[in-house]
Design a protein around this motif. Structure first.
Motif, PDB file in Angstrom:
ATOM      1  N   LEU A 305       0.831  -1.196   0.000  1.00 46.92           N
ATOM      2  CA  LEU A 305       0.000   0.000   0.000  1.00 46.92           C
ATOM      3  C   LEU A 305       0.871   1.254   0.000  1.00 46.92           C
ATOM      4  N   CYS A 306       1.897   1.244   0.821  1.00 50.48           N
ATOM      5  CA  CYS A 306       2.805   2.397   0.884  1.00 50.48           C
ATOM      6  C   CYS A 306       3.553   2.588  -0.431  1.00 50.48           C
ATOM      7  N   GLU A 307       3.857   1.497  -1.120  1.00 48.59           N
ATOM      8  CA  GLU A 307       4.522   1.593  -2.430  1.00 48.59           C
ATOM      9  C   GLU A 307       3.633   2.335  -3.424  1.00 48.59           C
ATOM     10  N   HIS A 308       2.338   2.024  -3.400  1.00 49.21           N
ATOM     11  CA  HIS A 308       1.408   2.695  -4.307  1.00 49.21           C
ATOM     12  C   HIS A 308       1.267   4.180  -3.953  1.00 49.21           C
ATOM     13  N   ILE A 309       1.214   4.479  -2.675  1.00 46.58           N
ATOM     14  CA  ILE A 309       1.118   5.875  -2.260  1.00 46.58           C
ATOM     15  C   ILE A 309       2.375   6.634  -2.676  1.00 46.58           C
ATOM     16  N   GLN A 328      -3.577  13.296   5.528  1.00 49.18           N
ATOM     17  CA  GLN A 328      -3.689  14.089   6.748  1.00 49.18           C
ATOM     18  C   GLN A 328      -5.139  14.164   7.216  1.00 49.18           C
ATOM     19  N   THR A 329      -6.065  14.346   6.266  1.00 50.36           N
ATOM     20  CA  THR A 329      -7.492  14.408   6.606  1.00 50.36           C
ATOM     21  C   THR A 329      -7.957  13.102   7.235  1.00 50.36           C
ATOM     22  N   GLN A 330      -7.545  11.978   6.624  1.00 47.17           N
ATOM     23  CA  GLN A 330      -7.940  10.667   7.143  1.00 47.17           C
ATOM     24  C   GLN A 330      -7.290  10.381   8.490  1.00 47.17           C
ATOM     25  N   LYS A 331      -6.079  10.848   8.653  1.00 49.98           N
ATOM     26  CA  LYS A 331      -5.360  10.628   9.914  1.00 49.98           C
ATOM     27  C   LYS A 331      -6.105  11.251  11.087  1.00 49.98           C
ATOM     28  N   GLU A 332      -6.696  12.421  10.877  1.00 49.50           N
ATOM     29  CA  GLU A 332      -7.347  13.163  11.951  1.00 49.50           C
ATOM     30  C   GLU A 332      -8.719  12.607  12.328  1.00 49.50           C
ATOM     31  N   THR A 333      -9.176  11.572  11.634  1.00 53.73           N
ATOM     32  CA  THR A 333     -10.509  11.034  11.932  1.00 53.73           C
ATOM     33  C   THR A 333     -10.549  10.253  13.236  1.00 53.73           C
ATOM     34  N   SER A 334      -9.379   9.785  13.717  1.00 51.77           N
ATOM     35  CA  SER A 334      -9.340   9.046  14.984  1.00 51.77           C
ATOM     36  C   SER A 334      -7.925   9.078  15.550  1.00 51.77           C
ATOM     37  N   HIS A 335      -7.797   8.634  16.804  1.00 54.43           N
ATOM     38  CA  HIS A 335      -6.484   8.629  17.441  1.00 54.43           C
ATOM     39  C   HIS A 335      -5.643   7.429  17.014  1.00 54.43           C
ATOM     40  N   PHE A 336      -6.294   6.415  16.455  1.00 51.51           N
ATOM     41  CA  PHE A 336      -5.576   5.212  16.040  1.00 51.51           C
ATOM     42  C   PHE A 336      -6.133   4.745  14.703  1.00 51.51           C
ATOM     43  N   ASN A 337      -5.337   4.843  13.650  1.00 48.45           N
ATOM     44  CA  ASN A 337      -5.763   4.351  12.339  1.00 48.45           C
ATOM     45  C   ASN A 337      -4.539   4.074  11.473  1.00 48.45           C
ATOM     46  N   VAL A 338      -4.778   3.439  10.340  1.00 48.59           N
ATOM     47  CA  VAL A 338      -3.689   3.014   9.467  1.00 48.59           C
ATOM     48  C   VAL A 338      -2.971   4.213   8.829  1.00 48.59           C
ATOM     49  N   TYR A 339      -3.682   5.330   8.686  1.00 46.40           N
ATOM     50  CA  TYR A 339      -3.093   6.495   8.018  1.00 46.40           C
ATOM     51  C   TYR A 339      -1.934   7.077   8.822  1.00 46.40           C
ATOM     52  N   ARG A 340      -2.020   6.999  10.126  1.00 47.90           N
ATOM     53  CA  ARG A 340      -0.927   7.472  10.972  1.00 47.90           C
ATOM     54  C   ARG A 340       0.330   6.643  10.732  1.00 47.90           C
ATOM     55  N   ASP A 341       0.131   5.326  10.614  1.00 48.10           N
ATOM     56  CA  ASP A 341       1.291   4.457  10.375  1.00 48.10           C
ATOM     57  C   ASP A 341       1.838   4.617   8.958  1.00 48.10           C
ATOM     58  N   ILE A 342       0.954   4.911   8.021  1.00 46.12           N
ATOM     59  CA  ILE A 342       1.411   5.160   6.641  1.00 46.12           C
ATOM     60  C   ILE A 342       2.316   6.381   6.610  1.00 46.12           C
ATOM     61  N   LEU A 343       1.893   7.453   7.282  1.00 48.11           N
ATOM     62  CA  LEU A 343       2.687   8.680   7.305  1.00 48.11           C
ATOM     63  C   LEU A 343       4.030   8.469   8.013  1.00 48.11           C
ATOM     64  N   LYS A 344       4.042   7.589   9.007  1.00 50.66           N
ATOM     65  CA  LYS A 344       5.293   7.275   9.689  1.00 50.66           C
ATOM     66  C   LYS A 344       6.248   6.537   8.755  1.00 50.66           C
ATOM     67  N   LYS A 345       5.683   5.579   7.976  1.00 53.16           N
ATOM     68  CA  LYS A 345       6.522   4.787   7.074  1.00 53.16           C
ATOM     69  C   LYS A 345       7.034   5.637   5.908  1.00 53.16           C
ATOM     70  N   LEU A 346       6.224   6.593   5.487  1.00 58.46           N
ATOM     71  CA  LEU A 346       6.613   7.435   4.363  1.00 58.46           C
ATOM     72  C   LEU A 346       7.044   8.801   4.909  1.00 58.46           C
ATOM     73  N   SER A 347       8.207   8.834   5.481  1.00 64.37           N
ATOM     74  CA  SER A 347       8.688  10.038   6.169  1.00 64.37           C
ATOM     75  C   SER A 347       8.878  11.214   5.227  1.00 64.37           C
ATOM     76  N   HIS A 348       9.032  10.952   3.899  1.00 67.56           N
ATOM     77  CA  HIS A 348       9.233  12.050   2.958  1.00 67.56           C
ATOM     78  C   HIS A 348       7.919  12.747   2.628  1.00 67.56           C
ATOM     79  N   ILE A 349       6.790  12.212   3.156  1.00 71.54           N
ATOM     80  CA  ILE A 349       5.500  12.879   2.985  1.00 71.54           C
ATOM     81  C   ILE A 349       5.234  13.601   4.309  1.00 71.54           C
ATOM     82  N   PRO A 350       5.649  14.858   4.432  1.00 70.16           N
ATOM     83  CA  PRO A 350       5.537  15.555   5.701  1.00 70.16           C
ATOM     84  C   PRO A 350       4.101  15.778   6.128  1.00 70.16           C
ATOM     85  N   GLU A 351       3.874  15.670   7.414  1.00 65.40           N
ATOM     86  CA  GLU A 351       2.553  15.952   7.962  1.00 65.40           C
ATOM     87  C   GLU A 351       2.389  17.461   8.098  1.00 65.40           C
ATOM     88  N   SER A 352       1.209  17.941   7.790  1.00 64.63           N
ATOM     89  CA  SER A 352       0.955  19.380   7.877  1.00 64.63           C
ATOM     90  C   SER A 352       0.501  19.750   9.288  1.00 64.63           C
TER      91      SER A 352
END
Length: 352
Positions: A305-309, A328-352
């Motif tokens: 999934l991260c490769e496709h992103i 970022q929008t999806q990440k803010e929907t809850s305190h625990f979700n897959v989007y947070r881990d995606i952003l961690k794995k893809l460090s070159h995609i900075p969080e706003s």
């Protein structure tokens, strides 16, 4: 029903039989089916002799061209009045070119050909062979796409050929919806058992320089293809080669947005799997409520999934902004979700 309407109805019946002769339906044919098809071919030969030199021949040609968009199964076949005079030869060659034809029917056709006293010219033989290939091309393409071993050059060649064929049919109907339905049905037939949608993606990357049609016509057809991809439930899109997807995204913003929607749906279908006694408290796995998609789960990993992103993020600046905002929008929907881990794995995609 007028005589002209009856004539076109009967020609259409033969065209449909010919379309069937080029697909796997013939595996269920028997001697009666074959003889019935040959009888319709002989009828068309008689029709040819009746209309060949008539002033209304041009009108029949026009209706026969439009008839292509109604064939079932959908085919790239285009018959003209001149072809009616060779109907039997075209039908026989189509059947003999079809690997699904039962062996006993092959023998019957060959025996009938040996007994025939008809001597076709070399040109007529070539014309019959060309039309027979047009009918069976779709079936052969379906068989080719069931393997991952299609060469890149062959894929480009097939994509360009198929695109050109479809473009040539635009003028066959003044009803754009009918043409769109035909294209959608043909794509569905071709990719019904395909491993990936690589061929379709290459069709989106053909430029006006590679074919003899206008930008407007090409854009119209490619928009139909993208719409078909959007409506299709075929998950093979995400199993296609990422560089093909990348190229299609650069050509079409609409496809780029479609790709992102597919990726976000994939992320939405990820669920946590808690690991007892493991240093990693949890991992992510793909889930699907539909049994036919459960086997896909093995290739739907978080890393893939991260490769496709990452692939989408690298297309251009616009895509980078779109991906970043969506995650970022999806990440803010809850305190625990897959989007947070995606952003961690893809460090070159900075969080706003």
């Amino acid at each position: 029903m007028t005589a002209a309407e009856l004539l076109m109805k009967n020609i259409y019946t033969f065209a449909n039989i010919l379309s069937q002769a080029g697909c796997d339906i013939v595996a269920k044919w028997n001697h009666t089916s074959l003889q019935n098809a040959l009888n319709w071919a002989d009828y068309c030969i008689k029709v040819y002799h009746q209309v060949a030199d008539k002033p209304y021949r041009g009108e029949i040609e026009k209706h026969m061209a439009a008839m292509t968009l109604h064939l079932h199964p959908p085919s790239c076949l285009r018959l003209g009045v001149e072809d009616l005079g060779k109907a039997r030869s075209i039908l026989e060659r189509t059947l003999l070119n079809n690997s699904h034809l039962p062996e006993k029917l092959i023998r019957i056709i060959l025996e009938k050909q040996q007994k025939s006293s008809m001597n076709n010219s070399i040109q007529q033989e070539q014309e019959c062979e060309h039309l027979a290939r047009e009918v069976t091309d779709v079936t052969k393409l379906m068989q080719t796409l069931q393997t991952n071993e299609v060469s890149h050059s062959k894929l480009i060649s097939e994509a360009t050929m198929l695109l050109s064929t479809l473009l040539s049919l635009i003028s066959c109907s003044s009803n754009s919806q009918r043409f769109e339905n035909f294209v959608s049905n043909l794509l569905t037939r071709i990719t019904k058992k395909a491993v990936t949608l690589d061929l379709i993606l290459k069709m989106l990357c053909v430029s006006p320089h590679d074919i003899t049609y206008t930008d407007k016509q090409l854009h119209f057809l490619q928009s139909i293809i993208i719409q078909w991809l959007a409506n299709s439930r075929n998950s093979a899109l995400l199993d296609s080669k990422k560089d093909f997807i990348h190229e299609a995204c650069r050509f079409h913003t609409d496809f780029c947005q479609l790709y992102l929607r597919n990726i976000l749906q994939w992320a939405k279908d990820m669920e946590p799997l808690y690991n007892e006694g493991d240093s990693n408290l949890y991992s992510w796995r793909y889930r699907s409520s539909e049994s036919k998609f459960r086997d896909i789960g093995r290739s739907r990993t978080l890393d893939k999934l991260c490769e496709h992103i990452d692939n989408l993020f690298s297309i251009n600046k616009q895509c980078q902004i779109l991906v970043r905002q969506s995650l970022q929008t999806q990440k803010e929907t809850s305190h625990f979700n897959v989007y947070r881990d995606i952003l961690k794995k893809l460090s070159h995609i900075p969080e706003s």
